[in-house]
Design a protein around this motif. Sequence first.
Motif, PDB file in Angstrom:
ATOM      1  N   LEU A 102       2.251 -24.596  -7.544  1.00  0.00           N
ATOM      2  CA  LEU A 102       2.563 -24.624  -8.971  1.00  0.00           C
ATOM      3  C   LEU A 102       3.095 -23.284  -9.457  1.00  0.00           C
ATOM      4  N   LEU A 103       2.469 -22.196  -9.013  1.00  0.00           N
ATOM      5  CA  LEU A 103       2.960 -20.882  -9.413  1.00  0.00           C
ATOM      6  C   LEU A 103       4.379 -20.652  -8.896  1.00  0.00           C
ATOM      7  N   ASN A 104       4.633 -21.126  -7.692  1.00  0.00           N
ATOM      8  CA  ASN A 104       5.979 -20.986  -7.142  1.00  0.00           C
ATOM      9  C   ASN A 104       6.973 -21.860  -7.905  1.00  0.00           C
ATOM     10  N   MET A 105       6.555 -23.052  -8.292  1.00  0.00           N
ATOM     11  CA  MET A 105       7.441 -23.954  -9.015  1.00  0.00           C
ATOM     12  C   MET A 105       7.861 -23.363 -10.359  1.00  0.00           C
ATOM     13  N   PHE A 106       6.915 -22.764 -11.057  1.00  0.00           N
ATOM     14  CA  PHE A 106       7.228 -22.185 -12.355  1.00  0.00           C
ATOM     15  C   PHE A 106       7.820 -20.788 -12.238  1.00  0.00           C
ATOM     16  N   GLY A 107       8.003 -20.310 -11.004  1.00  0.00           N
ATOM     17  CA  GLY A 107       8.589 -18.997 -10.789  1.00  0.00           C
ATOM     18  C   GLY A 107       7.658 -17.855 -11.145  1.00  0.00           C
ATOM     19  N   LEU A 108       6.375 -18.111 -11.135  1.00  0.00           N
ATOM     20  CA  LEU A 108       5.401 -17.093 -11.529  1.00  0.00           C
ATOM     21  C   LEU A 108       4.774 -16.360 -10.356  1.00  0.00           C
ATOM     22  N   LEU A 109       4.957 -16.850  -9.142  1.00  0.00           N
ATOM     23  CA  LEU A 109       4.279 -16.239  -7.992  1.00  0.00           C
ATOM     24  C   LEU A 109       4.784 -14.818  -7.744  1.00  0.00           C
ATOM     25  N   ASP A 110       6.088 -14.632  -7.727  1.00  0.00           N
ATOM     26  CA  ASP A 110       6.640 -13.291  -7.499  1.00  0.00           C
ATOM     27  C   ASP A 110       6.304 -12.326  -8.638  1.00  0.00           C
ATOM     28  N   PRO A 111       6.460 -12.732  -9.912  1.00  0.00           N
ATOM     29  CA  PRO A 111       6.081 -11.796 -10.984  1.00  0.00           C
ATOM     30  C   PRO A 111       4.597 -11.437 -10.966  1.00  0.00           C
ATOM     31  N   ILE A 112       3.750 -12.405 -10.676  1.00  0.00           N
ATOM     32  CA  ILE A 112       2.312 -12.111 -10.604  1.00  0.00           C
ATOM     33  C   ILE A 112       2.039 -11.140  -9.465  1.00  0.00           C
ATOM     34  N   GLU A 113       2.701 -11.369  -8.346  1.00  0.00           N
ATOM     35  CA  GLU A 113       2.530 -10.461  -7.213  1.00  0.00           C
ATOM     36  C   GLU A 113       2.992  -9.056  -7.574  1.00  0.00           C
ATOM     37  N   ARG A 114       4.118  -8.944  -8.259  1.00  0.00           N
ATOM     38  CA  ARG A 114       4.619  -7.618  -8.643  1.00  0.00           C
ATOM     39  C   ARG A 114       3.701  -6.931  -9.649  1.00  0.00           C
ATOM     40  N   VAL A 115       3.184  -7.693 -10.621  1.00  0.00           N
ATOM     41  CA  VAL A 115       2.292  -7.106 -11.632  1.00  0.00           C
ATOM     42  C   VAL A 115       1.000  -6.612 -10.991  1.00  0.00           C
ATOM     43  N   PHE A 116       0.436  -7.413 -10.084  1.00  0.00           N
ATOM     44  CA  PHE A 116      -0.837  -7.041  -9.478  1.00  0.00           C
ATOM     45  C   PHE A 116      -0.686  -6.132  -8.262  1.00  0.00           C
ATOM     46  N   SER A 117       0.544  -5.752  -7.901  1.00  0.00           N
ATOM     47  CA  SER A 117       0.752  -4.906  -6.730  1.00  0.00           C
ATOM     48  C   SER A 117       0.748  -3.419  -7.047  1.00  0.00           C
ATOM     49  N   PHE A 118       0.564  -3.065  -8.311  1.00  0.00           N
ATOM     50  CA  PHE A 118       0.497  -1.655  -8.644  1.00  0.00           C
ATOM     51  C   PHE A 118      -0.771  -1.048  -8.070  1.00  0.00           C
ATOM     52  N   PRO A 119      -0.661   0.127  -7.457  1.00  0.00           N
ATOM     53  CA  PRO A 119      -1.833   0.755  -6.839  1.00  0.00           C
ATOM     54  C   PRO A 119      -2.915   1.066  -7.876  1.00  0.00           C
ATOM     55  N   VAL A 120      -4.122   0.729  -7.530  1.00  0.00           N
ATOM     56  CA  VAL A 120      -5.260   0.981  -8.395  1.00  0.00           C
ATOM     57  C   VAL A 120      -6.085   2.137  -7.840  1.00  0.00           C
ATOM     58  N   LEU A 121      -6.180   2.170  -6.527  1.00  0.00           N
ATOM     59  CA  LEU A 121      -7.038   3.137  -5.860  1.00  0.00           C
ATOM     60  C   LEU A 121      -6.358   3.581  -4.575  1.00  0.00           C
ATOM     61  N   LYS A 122      -6.514   4.851  -4.248  1.00  0.00           N
ATOM     62  CA  LYS A 122      -5.950   5.357  -3.008  1.00  0.00           C
ATOM     63  C   LYS A 122      -7.100   5.720  -2.072  1.00  0.00           C
ATOM     64  N   ILE A 123      -7.077   5.094  -0.893  1.00  0.00           N
ATOM     65  CA  ILE A 123      -8.099   5.358   0.119  1.00  0.00           C
ATOM     66  C   ILE A 123      -7.371   5.920   1.329  1.00  0.00           C
ATOM     67  N   GLY A 124      -7.525   7.216   1.555  1.00  0.00           N
ATOM     68  CA  GLY A 124      -6.801   7.846   2.656  1.00  0.00           C
ATOM     69  C   GLY A 124      -5.313   7.796   2.369  1.00  0.00           C
ATOM     70  N   GLN A 125      -4.549   7.239   3.283  1.00  0.00           N
ATOM     71  CA  GLN A 125      -3.109   7.092   3.110  1.00  0.00           C
ATOM     72  C   GLN A 125      -2.727   5.728   2.542  1.00  0.00           C
ATOM     73  N   SER A 126      -3.701   4.851   2.347  1.00  0.00           N
ATOM     74  CA  SER A 126      -3.427   3.485   1.886  1.00  0.00           C
ATOM     75  C   SER A 126      -3.708   3.346   0.395  1.00  0.00           C
ATOM     76  N   HIS A 127      -2.872   2.547  -0.255  1.00  0.00           N
ATOM     77  CA  HIS A 127      -3.064   2.230  -1.665  1.00  0.00           C
ATOM     78  C   HIS A 127      -3.680   0.847  -1.779  1.00  0.00           C
ATOM     79  N   LEU A 128      -4.651   0.727  -2.666  1.00  0.00           N
ATOM     80  CA  LEU A 128      -5.335  -0.540  -2.897  1.00  0.00           C
ATOM     81  C   LEU A 128      -4.891  -1.088  -4.238  1.00  0.00           C
ATOM     82  N   SER A 129      -4.460  -2.339  -4.251  1.00  0.00           N
ATOM     83  CA  SER A 129      -4.022  -2.982  -5.492  1.00  0.00           C
ATOM     84  C   SER A 129      -4.825  -4.258  -5.713  1.00  0.00           C
TER      85      SER A 129
END
Length: 178
Positions: A102-129
């Motif tokens: 459903l999210l893919n049908m309404f075209g919301l999957l990619d925007p949701i992924e982009r919105v929630f992909s911003f780094p929240v926490l950095k652990i070592g060299q990895s970013h956690l989103s």
Amino acid sequence: YHSYRNYIGILRRFYLPLIGISFVLALLWSFGFRQFGRVLLVNIWLTVGALLLLALFYHALRVGLERWSSKVPADDERGKFLVDSAKAFLGYAAAVGTAVLLLNMFGLLDPIERVFSFPVLKIGQSHLSFWIIVKAMLILLFFIFMSRILQAYLDYRIYPVLGVDAGPGYAINTIIRL
């Protein structure tokens, strides 16, 4: 099933609007908006087809589980636990699959992924989103359900055949759970 009846009700409610939207998109396509009309028509009907296949697959598995559970004696706790574990996993898989479609049908999957992909926490060299956390939770739930099914199957079918006592069986199940 209550959820299946709700699903059919939703399909009945949105069948005519889907046909109407498809007709309008076909008209747009014929008036020169070929790419727009074709992309939306293909997305809508491929998603509807995928949802229909998902519903049929879910229904077939649910009916098979119901038939099999009717053969399990009422006093067999191990068999009932296996059936309940399989039903829970089936519900989880259907819910995740439907949400993604459903999210893919309404075209919301990619925007949701982009919105929630911003780094929240950095652990070592990895970013956690948040997106990584959501995916990790879905994967963790998958493994929890699968470990429950495996434990229940071992308790119901394998341990009795092999003559495994309750203590070693419990230890093996604990290791699987961990």
